[in-house]
Motif scaffolding. Structure first.
Motif, PDB file in Angstrom:
ATOM      1  N   CYS A   3       0.825  -1.213   0.000  1.00  0.00           N
ATOM      2  CA  CYS A   3       0.000   0.000   0.000  1.00  0.00           C
ATOM      3  C   CYS A   3       0.865   1.271   0.000  1.00  0.00           C
ATOM      4  N   HIS A  29      -2.966  -3.154  -8.103  1.00  0.00           N
ATOM      5  CA  HIS A  29      -3.115  -3.023  -6.654  1.00  0.00           C
ATOM      6  C   HIS A  29      -4.436  -2.352  -6.302  1.00  0.00           C
ATOM      7  N   CYS A  33      -7.593  -3.267  -3.609  1.00  0.00           N
ATOM      8  CA  CYS A  33      -7.361  -2.583  -2.333  1.00  0.00           C
ATOM      9  C   CYS A  33      -8.301  -1.393  -2.189  1.00  0.00           C
ATOM     10  N   CYS A  36      -6.553   1.996  -0.816  1.00  0.00           N
ATOM     11  CA  CYS A  36      -5.807   2.789  -1.802  1.00  0.00           C
ATOM     12  C   CYS A  36      -6.747   3.387  -2.843  1.00  0.00           C
TER      13      CYS A  36
HETATM   14 ZN   LIG Z   1      -3.396  -0.657  -0.880  1.00  0.00          ZN
END
Ligand SMILES: [Zn+2]
Length: 253
Positions: A3, A29, A33, A36
């Motif tokens: 992250c 990612h 996630c 994020c």
């Molecule tokens: Zn992340």
């Protein structure tokens, strides 16, 4: 990708400045996630807000100069600390405003033709003087909107007292004058304003035939060179090229 790595790249991601491989890694990612992704939304929102405002309020030259030096400082910090090189959050809105002009790397591109075209060094020095003049406290040695105060100030300080026409009615108010050091000599710089922009006119005695104004561009600035009655002139500014041309016409009248 962790992250922390992802978040460090979000500004560059939003600005489309990442190489494709990194971009793909960030995208991947983000897809998995939620944290994020939320961060991304914040960055995007801030980015569009900043752009909106920066479009409406074009930064004055003086502000640009201050920002440029601040960024230069940050860059040198980054160079010695690679782990923060991607953390651009503090200055990316400025990049959006296109104020990195003074930092653009690489050589200058000149379109000058004719005799003076070979003397790129002088154009470089004129531009450097202009940029330096935008730093706080460097713009004028004599500050006055009245040519009758500015012109006499140069007497005895330079070889040739510069032309200081009153161009107020043409929309170019006088700001003042200054001494610069160009091409190995002390020269006169006369400063005019055009709305939030500044125009420097550098002049010094230089024997040779008269030459019509020639325009060149470098690092987001425009320079106009001409020679008249054995005086060499350079006008430099970031106003629109058309406005600088008009300024030169008025100055030469
Ligand atoms: Zn992340």
């Amino acid at each position: 990708m962790q992250c922390a790595d992802c978040r460090a790249l979000l500004d560059a991601y939003v600005d489309h400045e990442l190489p494709e491989a990194e971009r793909a890694a960030v995208r991947e990612h983000l897809a998995g996630c939620a944290g994020c992704s939320r961060e991304l939304s914040d960055v995007e929102r801030a980015s569009s807000l900043a752009k909106e405002h920066l479009v409406h309020y074009r930064a004055p030259d003086v502000l640009k100069a201050r920002i440029s030096s601040a960024i230069a400082g940050e860059r040198s910090v980054s160079a010695s600390a690679p782990q923060v090189t991607r953390r651009r959050a503090r200055w990316w809105p400025l990049a959006a405003a296109g104020v990195l002009i003074a930092l653009a790397s690489g050589g200058l591109t000149y379109a000058l033709t004719g005799q003076r075209g070979a003397s790129h060094g002088v154009a470089d020095e004129v531009l450097a003087s202009h940029i330096r003049s935008l730093m706080p406290g460097h713009l004028t040695d004599v500050q006055s909107t009245n040519e009758h105060n500015v012109k006499p100030w140069f007497d005895g300080r330079v070889d040739l007292s510069p032309k200081v026409p009153d161009l107020d009615s043409a929309g170019f108010p006088l700001v003042g004058g200054r001494l610069d050091y160009i091409d190995g000599r002390v020269v006169a710089a006369v400063v005019y304003a055009r709305r939030q922009h500044l125009i420097n006119v550098e002049s010094w005695p230089e024997h040779g035939p008269d030459e019509d104004p020639q325009t060149t561009n470098a690092r987001g600035y425009h320079l106009v060179y001409w020679r008249s009655d054995n005086v060499e002139y350079w006008a430099v500014s970031d106003v629109e090229p058309g406005e600088l041309t008009r300024f030169v016409e008025e100055y030469r009248k």
